[in-house]
Design an enzyme around this catalytic site. Structure first.
Site, PDB file in Angstrom:
ATOM      1  N   ASP A 190      38.410 -20.171  36.953  1.00 49.53           N
ATOM      2  CA  ASP A 190      38.606 -19.989  38.404  1.00 49.53           C
ATOM      3  C   ASP A 190      38.152 -18.628  38.935  1.00 49.53           C
ATOM      4  OD1 ASP A 190      39.740 -22.423  37.880  1.00 49.53           O
ATOM      5  OD2 ASP A 190      41.725 -21.935  38.646  1.00 49.53           O
ATOM      6  N   GLU A 219      39.300 -24.329  40.634  1.00 46.23           N
ATOM      7  CA  GLU A 219      40.427 -25.056  41.228  1.00 46.23           C
ATOM      8  C   GLU A 219      40.047 -25.428  42.652  1.00 46.23           C
ATOM      9  OE1 GLU A 219      44.217 -23.001  41.282  1.00 46.23           O
ATOM     10  OE2 GLU A 219      45.103 -24.483  42.628  1.00 46.23           O
ATOM     11  N   LYS A 229      38.772 -28.916  38.955  1.00 44.90           N
ATOM     12  CA  LYS A 229      40.138 -29.354  38.632  1.00 44.90           C
ATOM     13  C   LYS A 229      41.020 -29.247  39.869  1.00 44.90           C
ATOM     14  CE  LYS A 229      41.332 -24.770  36.732  1.00 44.90           C
ATOM     15  NZ  LYS A 229      42.481 -24.383  37.541  1.00 44.90           N
ATOM     16  N   LYS A 246      46.438 -26.493  38.217  1.00 43.22           N
ATOM     17  CA  LYS A 246      46.366 -25.158  37.621  1.00 43.22           C
ATOM     18  C   LYS A 246      45.761 -25.238  36.219  1.00 43.22           C
ATOM     19  CE  LYS A 246      48.404 -23.632  41.294  1.00 43.22           C
ATOM     20  NZ  LYS A 246      47.533 -23.157  42.388  1.00 43.22           N
ATOM     21  N   VAL A 263      41.185 -15.980  36.029  1.00 47.29           N
ATOM     22  CA  VAL A 263      42.354 -15.663  36.868  1.00 47.29           C
ATOM     23  C   VAL A 263      43.076 -16.943  37.273  1.00 47.29           C
ATOM     24  CG1 VAL A 263      41.302 -13.554  37.741  1.00 47.29           C
ATOM     25  CG2 VAL A 263      40.959 -15.682  39.015  1.00 47.29           C
ATOM     26  N   THR A 264      44.419 -16.809  37.571  1.00 42.66           N
ATOM     27  CA  THR A 264      45.222 -15.640  37.302  1.00 42.66           C
ATOM     28  C   THR A 264      45.981 -15.839  35.991  1.00 42.66           C
ATOM     29  OG1 THR A 264      47.159 -16.461  38.522  1.00 42.66           O
ATOM     30  CG2 THR A 264      45.554 -15.169  39.763  1.00 42.66           C
ATOM     31  N   CYS A 320      46.786 -20.109  36.319  1.00 48.32           N
ATOM     32  CA  CYS A 320      45.820 -21.055  35.749  1.00 48.32           C
ATOM     33  C   CYS A 320      45.435 -20.727  34.307  1.00 48.32           C
ATOM     34  CB  CYS A 320      44.589 -21.140  36.647  1.00 48.32           C
ATOM     35  SG  CYS A 320      44.974 -21.966  38.213  1.00 48.32           S
ATOM     36  N   GLN A 354      56.562 -14.729  19.234  1.00 49.97           N
ATOM     37  CA  GLN A 354      57.057 -15.788  18.341  1.00 49.97           C
ATOM     38  C   GLN A 354      55.961 -16.263  17.386  1.00 49.97           C
ATOM     39  OE1 GLN A 354      59.925 -18.619  20.198  1.00 49.97           O
ATOM     40  NE2 GLN A 354      59.132 -17.838  22.145  1.00 49.97           N
TER      41      GLN A 354
HETATM   42  N1  TIU Z   1      43.520 -20.088  39.491  1.00 55.44           N
HETATM   43  C1  TIU Z   1      44.818 -19.845  39.681  1.00 55.44           C
HETATM   44  O1  TIU Z   1      45.444 -19.122  38.945  1.00 55.44           O
HETATM   45  N2  TIU Z   1      45.395 -20.418  40.824  1.00 55.44           N
HETATM   46  C2  TIU Z   1      46.430 -19.826  41.541  1.00 55.44           C
HETATM   47  O2  TIU Z   1      46.908 -20.412  42.499  1.00 55.44           O
HETATM   48  N3  TIU Z   1      46.829 -18.597  41.120  1.00 55.44           N
HETATM   49  C3  TIU Z   1      47.768 -17.794  41.735  1.00 55.44           C
HETATM   50  O3  TIU Z   1      48.126 -16.767  41.153  1.00 55.44           O
HETATM   51  N4  TIU Z   1      48.248 -18.129  42.907  1.00 55.44           N
END
Ligand code: TIU
Length: 231
Positions: free
Chosen positions: A27, A75, A132, A135, A160-161, A165, A205
């Site tokens: 993303d 996304e 997609k 997430k 990210v993030t 995702c 873990q």
């Molecule tokens: N790609 C992804 O992480 N989608 C999000 O909505 N991330 C946020 O941190 N909001």
């Protein structure tokens, strides 16, 4: 030919065969890393994600030079929003929700300028781009079937993030048996504390979800194996 390399990582060395490994960029879209997109409508300062771009450019260039498989994800939703759950449509500023017009086109809608990947990391024509609605990169996509058909067993995970995702994708991948190395400086969060804790959760873990290492360590392991090495 099987060729196993080792990267010093947390919690233990990450072993992988580059011929059975894909670099995944999650993303890296204008909607998340530039102003005027979905990330900003959720109330975030998107400028904090800029630091991910230079190290990720270096990792991407190295993968392309060596012939490692490269996969990008985005996304986003269909123009009629039929694949967007109602609760997700309610998130963000009321005046700028998913599907509303923004400075870079309709927010988080496929085909719009803001939905596409930033120029610095633009996919090459032969690189897979997974669209997609969620997430995770496995939910409602053909990614798993593609990886099985391609013989891929390990993923180098970036993008990210970190806690959204990236984490969802790593958890999905881990449950499907893929071994994931997350490059700590090539993933980014809008929240510094989430970045730290999300990475710690992956390697805790005994590596409950996977392995974590900085990109410099990963690149050094590839270079040490053979500076001219290609898959
Ligand atoms: N790609 C992804 O992480 N989608 C999000 O909505 N991330 C946020 O941190 N909001």
């Amino acid at each position: 030919m099987t060729r196993t390399l080792a990267v010093q990582a947390a919690p233990s060395p990450f072993h992988f065969d580059p011929a059975r490994t894909a670099l995944v960029l999650i993303d890296m879209q204008r909607d998340f890393v530039e102003p005027g997109g979905f990330g900003e409508t959720l109330g975030n300062d998107v400028s904090v994600l800029q630091s991910v771009i230079p190290p990720l450019q270096a990792v991407l260039a190295d993968a392309r030079r060596r012939g490692l498989m490269v996969i990008h994800t985005r996304e986003g939703h269909l123009p009629d929003l039929s694949d967007c759950p109602p609760a997700k449509l309610q998130r963000g500023e009321p005046s700028k929700r998913i599907g509303d017009p923004g400075p870079k086109g309709r927010i988080l809608v496929r085909g719009e300028y803001g939905h596409d990947i930033i120029d610095d990391l633009a996919p090459l024509p032969d690189e897979l781009v997974i669209d997609k609605p969620g997430k995770g990169s496995f939910h409602a996509t053909g990614l798993h079937d593609f990886l099985v058909e391609s013989g891929i067993t390990s993923l180098i995970v970036t993008g990210v993030t970190t806690e959204v995702c990236v984490h969802t994708t790593v958890r999905e991948a881990n449950d499907r048996g893929y071994e994931c190395l997350v490059l700590s400086d090539c993933v980014g969060s809008y929240f510094p504390e989430f970045q730290r804790v999300a990475l710690a959760m992956i390697s805790a873990q005994g590596g409950i979800f996977g392995w974590v290492a900085p990109s410099s360590t990963y690149l050094a392991a590839l270079a040490a194996a053979d500076p001219a090495f290609t898959v």
